[in-house]
Design an enzyme around this catalytic site. Structure first.
Site, PDB file in Angstrom:
ATOM      1  CG  ASP A 442      -2.124   0.811   1.188  1.00  0.00           C
ATOM      2  OD1 ASP A 442      -2.265   1.582   0.230  1.00  0.00           O
ATOM      3  OD2 ASP A 442      -2.963   0.703   2.111  1.00  0.00           O
ATOM      4  CG  ASP A 510      -9.566   2.333   0.157  1.00  0.00           C
ATOM      5  OD1 ASP A 510      -9.211   1.149   0.000  1.00  0.00           O
ATOM      6  OD2 ASP A 510      -8.827   3.197   0.649  1.00  0.00           O
TER       7      ASP A 510
HETATM    8  C1  DGJ Z   1      -5.728   1.910   2.165  1.00  0.00           C
HETATM    9  C2  DGJ Z   1      -6.160   0.691   1.408  1.00  0.00           C
HETATM   10  O1  DGJ Z   1      -6.727   1.038   0.188  1.00  0.00           O
HETATM   11  C3  DGJ Z   1      -7.134  -0.097   2.274  1.00  0.00           C
HETATM   12  O2  DGJ Z   1      -7.606  -1.222   1.572  1.00  0.00           O
HETATM   13  C4  DGJ Z   1      -6.454  -0.503   3.559  1.00  0.00           C
HETATM   14  O3  DGJ Z   1      -5.403  -1.378   3.278  1.00  0.00           O
HETATM   15  C5  DGJ Z   1      -5.947   0.734   4.280  1.00  0.00           C
HETATM   16  N1  DGJ Z   1      -5.126   1.554   3.429  1.00  0.00           N
HETATM   17  C6  DGJ Z   1      -5.154   0.339   5.502  1.00  0.00           C
HETATM   18  O4  DGJ Z   1      -4.605   1.405   6.146  1.00  0.00           O
END
Ligand code: DGJ
Length: 688
Positions: A442, A510
């Protein structure tokens, strides 16, 4: 596939269904001749004689400064004495199978530029990139990978995606204005608000018909594509990596190489264009295209930062009951990370949450028959962390300036060899010491105060950073060959051909609200294939939008990509668990068709009912998804299928109903019932 005519100084590149031609003009400038339908060499020579004036200000293969050139340059250089621009001198070329290198130099300065072209026997994508090498100190102010010129069209329309966090990949189709339109990210990452590709047509192309020219950049940092339409009716674009207003000092005999900026001409509309990109990515970009993308459970939406070993074990048990193949523990397993305010950078299991380390959870997950995966965010650090306290100089920063946080974090300067080495080492150790099959990588913020104090050429960090991230991913893959990696940046903030060279899949957004997701996935799929599109089924009401959607609808939407489950299974009813298990079983049956087949978009989101069809490589099976987020007044029309054999009959695998191919092609499937968030999945198998 690549031929050279020495009299005309023209190269002709031929792909299965297209041709690309360029030549040198009387001043040795490499100029565009043709990009479109297939031509013989004789025909291409006809174009160069009759059609192109050497005084056409556009049409350069790499637009430079100098003379009567006033368009956005692809390459801008400044020598030590302040001289700018390039005057071309042809040195020679090499044709090596499917690759062409054209070596050029500046007439009077110690600067050599090589244009690289690569064609493929199985697709119409042409990869282009460039390298520059100096024999004297020179500052590179801009260095794009390539400029692409379009034929004269009656009009120009550009398709691209835009968006924001939670609403990535929104497809836009707009007339190209006379002037210059810039698509760019200055974030240091690819960005949520734009994505480095575009498609241009004459305003008449449809999903399955018409000429479309497109290009996509293989870069995961700041980028820029400048699309130019001149008042005389000509259009071109130049694009590449880098950041506005920066300087790269090239030392003597140092080389700067751009990423690939790939281009594609297709005559079968936007759908044909997308399918061609999908198959190029499968055949020439993805590191392990055929690796089965496992059904994933990801704990993020279920637990966010509030996690414990027992709770993760409970979720793992429930996930295993559904047929999940890989359990991923997301954020908050390490350091003092109990919220987004602390601990990022301290990559050891949180001792309160995992007193015996990750071992017991991994053993539990493996015992349940699943593989184990872990979330990491290697490029960022919370100021409240042991890492930052020990190495405050490791972050991007500038002396005397604020260190602007975003999501309470700073960016580690991955351009620094020591930081990159340290990052690789802890990741490598983590993978060596644990049975980890999957990493979710990420990156949750853009760059700010992007400085590198003490470095003589600090601005090169914008490029070296991205190169080092890609290199770490490569090293990890090489040393841990069974590892699967998912790229992520606060949702879909880093989706590009550069990442896809190093990961199996990308986290798309997300926003897991299935009703919203349909448009997000529609935009993602314009270039990127279904097997690389991470898609989860989460809870209802949705945590981002609070919208309620049926479980079946949520599954159907996620099953059209790489399926994951991200809901809090502890709150799912027994009935939902039973339904979910059945849908996971169905997904596993259709997965080879969705991931390995050709995708046809039958109907776009704005039509009311979105319909997407996947056809297996041998055309014996097809899968159709129908999504209808809201009921009246639209969505009543039947959806006609495509790419079927009209003479064949097809059995619906769920109902046993027999359909005639000819009827499906001409009349289609019946419309969905007019309820909100209705969906259908139809799996048809051709009868022998
Ligand atoms: C952003 C990601 O897109 C989410 O799926 C998750 O992993 C969060 N970060 C965790 O902090």
């Amino acid at each position: 596939m690549i031929v050279f005519d020495s009299a005309a100084r023209l190269w002709l590149l031929t792909t299965p269904s297209s041709s690309y031609a360029l030549r040198l003009d009387e001043n040795d400038a490499p100029r565009h001749v043709h990009w479109g339908a297939r031509l013989t060499l004789e025909q291409a020579l006809g174009i160069s004689e009759e059609y192109h004036g050497d005084h056409d200000p556009g049409g350069e293969e790499l637009a430079v400064e100098g003379g009567l050139r006033f368009a956005a340059p692809s390459l801008t250089v400044r020598y030590g004495d302040g001289t700018r621009g390039v005057e071309w001198r042809y040195l020679g070329h090499t044709i090596d199978g499917e690759e062409l290198r054209i070596d050029l130099a500046d007439r009077s300065r110690e600067l050599r530029i090589t244009l690289h072209y690569r064609v493929f026997g199985d697709c119409d994508v042409i990869e282009r990139r460039a390298t520059v090498r100096a024999g004297e100190p020179v500052e590179i102010l801009r260095f794009d990978s390539a400029a692409w010129t379009l034929p004269h069209l009656r009009d120009y329309r550009v398709s691209h995606v835009t968006g924001e966090w939670g609403r990535e990949f929104q497809l836009r189709r707009i007339d190209v204005p006379v002037g210059e339109t810039v698509f760019t990210s200055r974030l240091g990452i690819t960005g949520h608000h734009a994505n480095p590709w575009l498609m241009v047509d004459a305003g008449q192309a449809t999903e399955e018909h018409g000429d479309v020219w497109s290009a996509a950049l293989a870069w995961s940092g700041s980028w820029r594509i400048t699309l130019r339409r001149d008042p005389l009716g000509r259009a071109s674009w130049t694009g590449g990596f880098g950041h506005e207003g920066l300087t790269w000092r090239l030392g003597p005999d140092e080389e700067l190489a751009t990423p690939v900026f790939a281009g594609l001409y297709a005559s079968d509309g936007f759908g044909g264009t997308s399918r061609a990109w999908h198959s190029y990515i499968a055949s020439h970009v993805l590191p392990a295209p055929d690796a089965v993308r496992p059904v994933i459970f990801n704990s993020w939406e279920a637990t966010e930062f509030d996690i414990s070993q027992d709770q993760q074990m409970e979720l793992a048990e429930l996930a295993a009951r559904l047929g999940t193949e890989l359990f991923v523990m997301d954020d908050a397993w390490f350091g003092a990370r109990t919220s987004d305010a602390a601990g990022l950078g301290d990559w050891w299991p949180n001792p309160d949450r995992f007193p015996e380390g990750l071992g017991p959870l991994i053993t539990k997950v493996r015992g349940l028959g699943m593989k184990f995966g872990l979330w990491v965010e290697p490029e960022a650090v919370n100021p409240d962390s042991d890492l930052y306290r020990a190495h405050p100089d490791w972050v991007l920063h500038q002396p005397g300036r604020s260190r602007t946080t975003s999501r309470n974090q700073l960016v580690l300067n991955m351009a620094r060899p020591d930081v990159a080495e340290w990052t690789h080492a802890w990741l490598d150790r983590l993978l060596a010491e644990h049975d980890i099959a999957f990493l979710k990588w990420d990156m949750n913020r853009p760059f700010s105060e992007a400085g590198w104090p003490g470095h003589p050429d600090p601005e090169r960090l914008w490029i070296d950073y991205v190169r080092n991230v890609h290199a770490i991913l490569d090293r990890l893959r090489a040393d841990h060959p069974d590892l699967l990696i998912e790229g992520c940046a606060g949702g879909g903030g880093r989706a590009d051909l550069g990442m896809l060279r190093h990961v199996e899949q990308l986290w798309t957004s997300d926003n897991t609200d299935a009703a919203e997701r349909v448009a997000i996935q529609y935009g993602f799929g314009q270039i990127y294939p279904a097997r690389a599109m991470g898609a989860w089924v989460t809870d209802s009401p949705n945590t981002v939008t609070a919208r309620c959607t049926p479980l079946r609808y949520r599954f159907h939407v996620a099953m059209s990509g790489a399926l994951g489950i991200g809901g809090d299974l502890r709150r799912w009813t027994e009935d939902e668990m039973v339904w979910a298990k059945g849908l996971v079983e169905q997904y596993k049956r259709i997965r080879p068709i969705v991931h390995g087949g050709a995708q046809y978009r039958l109907s776009p989101p704005e039509a009311g009912t979105t319909a997407v069809q996947y056809v297996s490589a041998d055309a014996s099976e097809t899968v159709v998804f129908l999504f209808q987020p809201s009921s009246l007044p639209r969505g009543k029309a039947p959806i006609r299928l495509t790419a079927l054999d009209p003479a064949a009959r097809y059995r619906d695998e769920a109902t046993g109903a027999i359909h005639h191919g000819a009827v499906l092609l001409s009349h289609g499937l019946p419309p969905l019932l007019t309820f909100d968030t209705t969906s259908e999945l139809v799996h048809l198998r051709r009868l022998a």
